[in-house]
Design an enzyme around this catalytic site. Structure first.
Site, PDB file in Angstrom:
ATOM      1  N   ASP A 135      59.472  72.276  74.390  1.00  0.00           N
ATOM      2  CA  ASP A 135      59.244  71.239  75.405  1.00  0.00           C
ATOM      3  C   ASP A 135      60.348  71.271  76.470  1.00  0.00           C
ATOM      4  O   ASP A 135      60.171  70.747  77.573  1.00  0.00           O
ATOM      5  CB  ASP A 135      59.295  69.850  74.749  1.00  0.00           C
ATOM      6  CG  ASP A 135      57.930  69.189  74.639  1.00  0.00           C
ATOM      7  OD1 ASP A 135      57.039  69.530  75.439  1.00  0.00           O
ATOM      8  OD2 ASP A 135      57.780  68.323  73.763  1.00  0.00           O
ATOM      9  N   GLN A 156      55.347  64.854  69.839  1.00  0.00           N
ATOM     10  CA  GLN A 156      54.615  64.210  70.931  1.00  0.00           C
ATOM     11  C   GLN A 156      55.226  62.846  71.274  1.00  0.00           C
ATOM     12  O   GLN A 156      55.498  62.043  70.379  1.00  0.00           O
ATOM     13  CB  GLN A 156      53.134  64.061  70.541  1.00  0.00           C
ATOM     14  CG  GLN A 156      52.238  63.542  71.640  1.00  0.00           C
ATOM     15  CD  GLN A 156      52.071  64.503  72.810  1.00  0.00           C
ATOM     16  OE1 GLN A 156      52.242  65.710  72.669  1.00  0.00           O
ATOM     17  NE2 GLN A 156      51.752  63.983  73.977  1.00  0.00           N
ATOM     18  N   LYS A 212      46.593  70.906  72.690  1.00  0.00           N
ATOM     19  CA  LYS A 212      47.690  71.860  72.487  1.00  0.00           C
ATOM     20  C   LYS A 212      47.386  72.791  71.315  1.00  0.00           C
ATOM     21  O   LYS A 212      47.581  74.003  71.396  1.00  0.00           O
ATOM     22  CB  LYS A 212      49.009  71.095  72.258  1.00  0.00           C
ATOM     23  CG  LYS A 212      49.538  70.453  73.540  1.00  0.00           C
ATOM     24  CD  LYS A 212      50.692  69.493  73.300  1.00  0.00           C
ATOM     25  CE  LYS A 212      51.043  68.787  74.614  1.00  0.00           C
ATOM     26  NZ  LYS A 212      52.103  67.778  74.507  1.00  0.00           N
TER      27      LYS A 212
END
Ligand code: GUN
Length: 283
Positions: A120, A97, A53
């Site tokens: 997200d 995460q 990422k």
């Protein structure tokens, strides 16, 4: 019939070029889009994901910060870090995460992220926005699937889409996105009876279960479009999806491979969401 492959790498390259161009335009106005990636603990898969990422951000001209913490970090300390990032004007997107260590309530942490920075798309506010058709951030994997359908010019109006899987991250948001494009949507899951009878009616099938060979050729209507969200290993240890690719490709009109299908699109849509967050913040 041999299905046309929908190439997630090629589509990602194209979309990331667009992201880079838009990022340049924002930079010219004095705003560099910024993503903060927070990793707690040393889960090996998570370490690979966050590295990818951060690298993707750098490649597209986005600013990124990787914050790594010990697995013993307290929930209170993590919530305090999220709050600091919420208030940091150089950060437009925050990604914590998952999975988090067991002593941390992941949902509580997600809800602590400002919805304006929830790239997200996991916050309840983002889920509510998707459900009601309001502006918000869409979860990256199903959003990537929608871009793949768009890339082949697929018109979902009135089509029957069957989503296999009902997770909050993929299955449920996928169903809502397809519905928003006027598809008739069926959500199948582990308790569904006679899955094959449903998939045989489907014009579009999204497999998002996390199990090999959930979808085989005998379950697919000729000409259907098949998107494979699965990431599994076969007996030889090779990466494979939820779909029996070799069989289904002889029946479907379009199919996404694993690897090189939906996978690269997930990170690409994270970049798109981060850029979008920065553009909204700079208006
Ligand atoms: N863990 C696995 N996939 C994801 C993702 O898309 N976002 C976050 N935050 N954690 C993940």
């Amino acid at each position: 019939m041999t299905a046309q492959r929908i190439d997630g790498n090629a589509l990602s390259t194209q979309l990331r070029t667009e992201v880079a161009t838009r990022a340049q335009a924002l930079k010219a106005k004095g705003v560099t889009p910024g993503l903060a990636v927070v990793l707690v603990g040393d889960n090996p898969a998570s370490q690979v994901y966050v590295r990818n990422k951060v690298k993707a951000c750098e490649d597209s001209g986005l600013h990124s910060v990787l914050e790594k913490y010990e697995a013993t970090m307290t929930e209170a300390d993590l919530l305090a870090r999220v709050e600091a990032l919420n208030n940091d004007p150089s950060i437009h997107g925050i990604l914590v995460q998952l999975p988090l260590p067991a002593h941390i309530d992941a949902q509580k942490v997600i809800e602590a992220i400002s919805p304006a920075k929830d790239v997200d798309g996991f916050h309840i506010a983002s889920a509510g926005a998707l459900m009601t058709g309001m502006p918000g951030f869409w979860p990256c994997t199903p959003y990537g699937c929608m871009k793949m359908l768009e890339s082949i010019g697929y018109d979902l109006r009135g089509k029957h889409a069957v989503v296999i899987g009902r997770s909050n991250i993929v299955g449920k948001p996928m169903a809502l996105m397809l519905l928003q494009k006027d598809a008739t949507v069926t959500v199948a899951h582990s308790r569904t009876q006679n899955l094959k009878a449903l998939t045989l009616q489907a014009d579009v099938i999204v497999a998002a279960v996390g199990k090999r060979n959930v979808l085989t050729a005998d379950m697919v209507k000729p000409g259907a479009v098949v998107l494979d969200v699965g990431m599994n290993r076969n007996d030889e240890g090779k990466l494979c999806g939820d779909v029996d690719f070799e069989g289904v490709k002889e029946v479907a009109s379009h199919i996404t491979p694993v690897p090189g299908g939906v996978g690269p699109m997930t990170i690409t849509m994270l970049l798109v969401n981060t850029l979008e967050a920065a553009e909204r913040a700079s208006k």
